[in-house]
Design a protein around this motif. Structure first.
Motif, short mmCIF file in Angstrom:
data_model
loop_
_atom_site.label_atom_id
_atom_site.label_comp_id
_atom_site.label_asym_id
_atom_site.label_seq_id
_atom_site.Cartn_x
_atom_site.Cartn_y
_atom_site.Cartn_z
N UNK A 1 0.87 -1.37 0.07
CA UNK A 1 -0.04 0.13 -0.06
C UNK A 1 0.73 1.16 0.12
N UNK A 2 0.66 2.09 -0.87
CA UNK A 2 1.35 3.33 -0.94
C UNK A 2 0.41 4.79 -0.85
N UNK A 3 -0.39 4.54 -0.01
CA UNK A 3 -1.15 5.59 0.42
C UNK A 3 -0.41 6.38 1.56
N UNK A 4 -0.74 7.47 2.15
CA UNK A 4 -0.16 8.06 3.18
C UNK A 4 0.42 7.47 4.10
N UNK A 5 -0.43 6.10 4.91
CA UNK A 5 0.24 5.13 5.98
C UNK A 5 1.36 4.52 5.24
N UNK A 6 1.07 3.96 4.01
CA UNK A 6 2.18 2.84 3.49
C UNK A 6 3.52 3.69 3.19
N UNK A 7 3.31 4.96 2.77
CA UNK A 7 4.70 5.62 2.47
C UNK A 7 5.32 6.10 3.60
N UNK A 8 4.63 6.69 4.80
CA UNK A 8 5.20 6.63 6.10
C UNK A 8 5.85 5.48 6.58
N UNK A 9 5.13 4.38 6.51
CA UNK A 9 5.63 3.09 6.97
C UNK A 9 6.97 2.77 5.96
N UNK A 10 7.07 3.33 4.93
CA UNK A 10 8.46 3.02 4.06
C UNK A 10 9.44 4.07 4.85
N UNK A 11 9.12 5.27 4.93
CA UNK A 11 10.04 6.04 5.49
C UNK A 11 10.23 5.83 7.16
N UNK A 12 9.66 5.23 7.88
CA UNK A 12 9.92 4.72 9.23
C UNK A 12 10.88 3.50 9.23
#
Length: 363
Positions: free
Chosen positions: A179-190
């Motif tokens: 998932x590359x929604x806001x949560x997914x992108x933030x998960x990638x960043x974290x």
């Protein structure tokens, strides 16, 4: 910087976004309590709007949505000493009792009272209103370097920090994010901030993957739904080939059964999967495959002492969430904001995180 606010703002209308039932969202005037804030719309809000329920939470009465607020303190109780009027804060929405066995053991996110009184979930009124009150010990002061808009993303950022802590991401781990929604992108960043040197992100929208790649994803895998001959196992094999090896850890941020199945097939034997996205109460996923691969399937419930690290990561510049904020609406336009996020135009490449704003003087 936000301008400190005077108490005469309490004369303004306290407009609130209120859910009455399935697809029945209204803008109403509510009584005046004590705060002014930004708030973000997320997938949970959309589920509630469309279905009047999310996971095991079902609508029982009309209630105010919203659980991703930043705020400016207007007034403090007599026992509050760490905040003062004019302070800008990120607000953790859950309200645990801090007395039950779960709270006393440190897992206040699992408090039964919190499950009933978490702002923005049925049936506890949330923060999509101009003014409201909240417990001071769950309000976290924002440094000057963090805007109120960024502050509205701290709740979601704290959720994925909790997820990464739950699955114990270590330096060198390879990570798959579904998932590359806001949560997914933030998960990638974290995951990358925690030391992962190889992160792959999946999504059905190429435009979202383009943003994830721009923000630091090492690999992106587009799930082309028109390729009906490919099942979850086939797609998992393509992801493993792309990454060069199976991911040690997967963060599943969609809540979709087919994506959860893909996560199980892709993850390394003995690996770990965090279920971050809320989907249907019951999903048909390949539990036998998970068992034979001895994968740990780990639930993630909200936040547990994760706001301080979220704020620290933003303040240090190790994580930048600004590119995720793509639309801003005044509270008077809140229903339009929901409609846009629920059904973005096919040719619109920029609908990612939508904010509701209550103060034109925000940063």
């Amino acid at each position: 910087m936000a301008t400190p606010l005077s108490m005469d703002l309490f004369s303004e209308e306290n407009l609130a976004v209120v859910l009455y039932g399935q697809n029945d969202l209204r803008l109403e005037r509510w009584p005046l309590p004590d705060k002014l804030e930004n708030d973000g719309i997320c997938g949970t809000d959309l589920h509630l709007w469309r279905q009047a329920q999310v996971a095991d939470f079902r609508l029982q009465r009309p209630f105010c949505l919203g659980h991703e607020p930043s705020a400016i303190v207007m007034k403090c109780g007599s026992n509050v000493h760490h905040l003062k009027p004019g302070d800008r804060v990120a607000v953790e929405p859950a309200i645990p009792c801090l007395k039950c066995d779960r709270c006393r053991s440190g897992r206040y996110n699992l408090c039964p009272t919190s499950n009933k009184q978490s702002h923005g979930l049925p049936n506890s009124d949330g923060s999509l209103r101009r003014y409201y009150t909240h417990r001071a010990d769950f309000c976290f002061k924002l440094p000057d370097s963090i805007s109120l808009e960024e502050g509205a993303l701290i709740e979601a950022l704290a959720v994925v920090i909790h997820a990464c802590r739950r699955v114990k991401i270590q330096p060198g781990d390879s990570v798959l994010v579904c998932g590359a929604g806001p949560v997914g992108v933030m998960a990638m960043l974290v995951a990358k901030a925690f030391g992962s040197n190889r992160v792959c992100v999946t999504d059905i929208k190429q435009t979202r993957l383009d943003l994830a790649k721009k923000m630091g994803a090492d690999h992106c895998y587009w799930i082309d739904l028109s390729q009906k001959d490919l099942n979850a196992e086939d797609r998992a094999a393509h992801i493993v080939e792309m990454m060069g090896r199976p991911p040690d850890i997967t963060l599943e941020c969609t809540g979709v059964a087919s994506s959860q199945s893909l996560a199980i097939h892709a993850t390394e034997h003995g690996g770990r999967i965090a279920i971050v996205g809320l989907g249907q109460p019951s999903n048909g996923i390949p539990l036998s495959t998970m068992t034979m691969k001895e994968i740990d399937l780990i639930g993630v419930c909200r936040i547990k002492d994760d706001y301080p690290l979220a704020i620290e990561l933003l303040e240090s510049g190790k994580i930048n969430v600004k590119p995720l904020i793509t639309q801003r609406f005044a509270i008077e336009q809140a229903l339009e904001a929901f409609r846009l996020l629920a059904s973005p135009p096919d040719n619109d490449q920029s609908v990612v995180k939508v904010l509701i704003q209550y103060n034109n003087d925000d940063d």
